[in-house]
Design a protein around this motif. Structure first.
Motif, mmCIF file in Angstrom:
data_model
loop_
_atom_site.group_PDB
_atom_site.id
_atom_site.type_symbol
_atom_site.label_atom_id
_atom_site.label_comp_id
_atom_site.label_asym_id
_atom_site.label_seq_id
_atom_site.Cartn_x
_atom_site.Cartn_y
_atom_site.Cartn_z
ATOM 1 N N ALA A 85 0.831 -1.201 0.000
ATOM 2 C CA ALA A 85 0.000 0.000 0.000
ATOM 3 C C ALA A 85 0.869 1.256 0.000
ATOM 4 C CB ALA A 85 -0.929 0.003 1.207
ATOM 5 N N GLY A 86 1.965 1.241 0.749
ATOM 6 C CA GLY A 86 2.830 2.403 0.841
ATOM 7 C C GLY A 86 3.574 2.709 -0.439
ATOM 8 N N GLY A 87 3.740 1.694 -1.285
ATOM 9 C CA GLY A 87 4.430 1.915 -2.544
ATOM 10 C C GLY A 87 3.756 2.943 -3.421
ATOM 11 N N GLU A 88 2.467 3.143 -3.224
ATOM 12 C CA GLU A 88 1.738 4.126 -4.030
ATOM 13 C C GLU A 88 2.210 5.546 -3.749
ATOM 14 O OE1 GLU A 88 -2.376 3.494 -3.221
ATOM 15 O OE2 GLU A 88 -2.389 1.441 -4.037
ATOM 16 N N ARG A 89 2.862 5.760 -2.609
ATOM 17 C CA ARG A 89 3.343 7.100 -2.271
ATOM 18 C C ARG A 89 4.741 7.365 -2.820
ATOM 19 N NH1 ARG A 89 0.719 5.548 2.544
ATOM 20 N NH2 ARG A 89 2.646 5.100 3.692
ATOM 21 N N LEU A 90 5.313 6.377 -3.461
ATOM 22 C CA LEU A 90 6.631 6.525 -4.072
ATOM 23 C C LEU A 90 6.488 6.524 -5.586
ATOM 24 C CD1 LEU A 90 8.506 4.029 -1.743
ATOM 25 C CD2 LEU A 90 8.499 6.528 -1.559
ATOM 26 N N GLY A 91 7.580 6.796 -6.272
ATOM 27 C CA GLY A 91 7.503 6.864 -7.722
ATOM 28 C C GLY A 91 7.224 5.524 -8.368
ATOM 29 N N GLU A 92 7.986 4.485 -7.987
ATOM 30 C CA GLU A 92 7.806 3.154 -8.567
ATOM 31 C C GLU A 92 8.339 2.110 -7.601
ATOM 32 O OE1 GLU A 92 8.707 0.710 -12.730
ATOM 33 O OE2 GLU A 92 9.664 2.651 -12.351
ATOM 34 N N LEU A 93 7.493 1.139 -7.259
ATOM 35 C CA LEU A 93 7.894 0.054 -6.375
ATOM 36 C C LEU A 93 8.023 -1.215 -7.199
ATOM 37 C CD1 LEU A 93 8.514 -0.679 -3.430
ATOM 38 C CD2 LEU A 93 6.111 -1.346 -3.182
ATOM 39 N N LEU A 94 9.241 -1.729 -7.289
ATOM 40 C CA LEU A 94 9.541 -2.888 -8.122
ATOM 41 C C LEU A 94 9.452 -4.166 -7.295
ATOM 42 C CD1 LEU A 94 12.722 -1.317 -9.737
ATOM 43 C CD2 LEU A 94 10.424 -1.378 -10.722
ATOM 44 N N PRO A 95 9.164 -5.311 -7.946
ATOM 45 C CA PRO A 95 9.022 -6.565 -7.203
ATOM 46 C C PRO A 95 10.339 -7.205 -6.793
ATOM 47 C CG PRO A 95 8.693 -6.949 -9.533
ATOM 48 C CD PRO A 95 8.835 -5.465 -9.372
ATOM 49 N N GLY A 96 11.446 -6.755 -7.337
ATOM 50 C CA GLY A 96 12.741 -7.351 -7.009
ATOM 51 C C GLY A 96 13.205 -8.320 -8.074
ATOM 52 N N GLN A 97 14.512 -8.533 -8.114
ATOM 53 C CA GLN A 97 15.136 -9.336 -9.172
ATOM 54 C C GLN A 97 15.611 -10.698 -8.686
ATOM 55 O OE1 GLN A 97 17.703 -6.673 -11.813
ATOM 56 N NE2 GLN A 97 17.480 -5.368 -10.018
ATOM 57 N N HIS A 98 15.338 -11.031 -7.423
ATOM 58 C CA HIS A 98 15.754 -12.320 -6.849
ATOM 59 C C HIS A 98 17.276 -12.474 -6.881
ATOM 60 C CE1 HIS A 98 11.525 -13.369 -6.844
ATOM 61 N NE2 HIS A 98 11.473 -13.063 -8.120
ATOM 62 N N CYS A 99 17.960 -11.345 -6.757
ATOM 63 C CA CYS A 99 19.418 -11.331 -6.730
ATOM 64 C C CYS A 99 19.839 -10.079 -5.985
ATOM 65 C CB CYS A 99 19.979 -11.333 -8.151
ATOM 66 S SG CYS A 99 21.785 -11.170 -8.234
ATOM 67 N N ALA A 100 20.225 -10.245 -4.711
ATOM 68 C CA ALA A 100 20.581 -9.081 -3.902
ATOM 69 C C ALA A 100 21.740 -8.315 -4.520
ATOM 70 C CB ALA A 100 20.936 -9.526 -2.485
ATOM 71 N N GLY A 101 22.707 -9.029 -5.061
ATOM 72 C CA GLY A 101 23.856 -8.357 -5.652
ATOM 73 C C GLY A 101 23.470 -7.384 -6.741
ATOM 74 N N ARG A 102 22.527 -7.770 -7.592
ATOM 75 C CA ARG A 102 22.096 -6.876 -8.667
ATOM 76 C C ARG A 102 21.333 -5.680 -8.118
ATOM 77 N NH1 ARG A 102 24.269 -5.504 -13.242
ATOM 78 N NH2 ARG A 102 23.630 -3.389 -12.727
ATOM 79 N N GLU A 103 20.551 -5.904 -7.052
ATOM 80 C CA GLU A 103 19.830 -4.787 -6.432
ATOM 81 C C GLU A 103 20.830 -3.742 -5.925
ATOM 82 O OE1 GLU A 103 16.637 -4.563 -6.625
ATOM 83 O OE2 GLU A 103 15.942 -6.633 -6.885
ATOM 84 N N TYR A 104 21.888 -4.197 -5.268
ATOM 85 C CA TYR A 104 22.887 -3.258 -4.767
ATOM 86 C C TYR A 104 23.592 -2.537 -5.912
ATOM 87 C CZ TYR A 104 22.443 -4.937 0.036
ATOM 88 O OH TYR A 104 21.981 -5.227 1.297
ATOM 89 N N LEU A 105 23.909 -3.246 -6.980
ATOM 90 C CA LEU A 105 24.532 -2.601 -8.127
ATOM 91 C C LEU A 105 23.620 -1.518 -8.700
ATOM 92 C CD1 LEU A 105 26.093 -5.657 -10.017
ATOM 93 C CD2 LEU A 105 27.320 -3.880 -8.749
#
Length: 269
Positions: free
Chosen positions: A178-198
């Motif tokens: 629900a809170g994601g609506e207050r941000l620009g874009e909430l992504l579901p994630g890439q199932h790879c923490a390393g890529r998220e950090y990059l």
């Protein structure tokens, strides 16, 4: 010495990717994949890469201890080393194993160095994108040899980031969605923490929220982001340390972003 260490560990990750990981991408048989726990996969590439990386790290720092994800699966007592004196390496040989096993990208190879219990070095390598991020505490973060600082757009409405909602408790998951609506874009994630950090480092996104905080998944990335000017804290505002038990981690490109995202997704809790 610092530059040599950054280069030597980076080269070790490249060699492990070339020798043990990439040759098996989209070429695994069913017999090459197993479950350590329900939904938690391991492949022959994970095991082979961890062996290669661990041996190389011990050569680089004789007398150091290696705590690898797959070694801990066999002997959880290895985690005791994360608070002990001396040099301790944390190794995630294939971060994003589920992606790798399914023939999908992204996945990454990751290493962190702790000295006397404190994270002092970090390496994340995405072999398909050929992207290498490295950092030493106090000396900044580099992506493919170039210094980087985290960047932030103006206003909460322009913030873009990911929330790993799979493991969140139901009440927290509903609040985050629900809170994601207050941000620009909430992504579901890439199932790879390393890529998220990059992607936080390169400005593709400004934050990422995790529930599970296994040390090999987050020790490298949190140091990379902090050394580039970002923030990595538990939901209650305490700084993340890889030896701490518990759940919940919010990583952001700046102090302001961390506060705004926590308020939007977690109600400030």
């Amino acid at each position: 010495m610092a530059d040599t260490l950054l280069d030597d560990v980076g080269e070790l990750l490249r060699e492990a990717a070339d020798q043990a990981v990439l040759p098996l991408f989209r070429k695994l048989d069913d017999a090459d994949i197993a479950e350590k726990a329900p939904g938690d996969l391991v492949t022959v590439a994970d095991r082979q890469a961890e062996e290669l990386i661990s041996a190389g790290l011990r050569r680089l720092r004789p007398g150091s201890v290696v705590v690898g994800e797959e070694a801990v699966a066999d002997d959880p007592a290895l985690l005791r080393h994360l608070r002990q004196p001396g040099d301790v390496w944390l190794v995630d040989p294939v971060d994003g194993t589920a992606n790798f096993a399914a023939g999908r990208r992204p996945f990454a190879l990751m290493v962190a160095l702790l000295t006397d219990g404190q994270p002092v070095g970090a390496w994340v390598f995405d072999p398909l994108a050929d992207t290498m991020a490295v950092a030493l505490a106090g000396e900044g973060t580099y992506v493919d040899g170039r210094p980087v600082r985290t960047t932030v757009p103006a206003g909460a409405g322009g913030l873009r980031g990911a929330a790993m909602s799979r493991f969140l408790p139901p009440a927290a998951r509903s609040r985050v969605e629900a809170g994601g609506e207050r941000l620009g874009e909430l992504l579901p994630g890439q199932h790879c923490a390393g890529r998220e950090y990059l992607d936080v480092l390169t400005g593709e996104q400004q934050f990422v929220l995790f529930w599970r905080t296994l040390p090999w998944d987050h020790a490298p990335g949190t140091l990379l982001v902090r050394a580039a000017g970002g923030v990595a804290r538990r939901f209650d505002g305490t700084d993340y340390h890889p030896a701490d038990e518990g759940e919940g981690l919010l990583v952001a490109a700046s102090e302001r972003v961390w506060t705004e995202v926590r308020d939007a997704l977690l109600g400030g809790a």
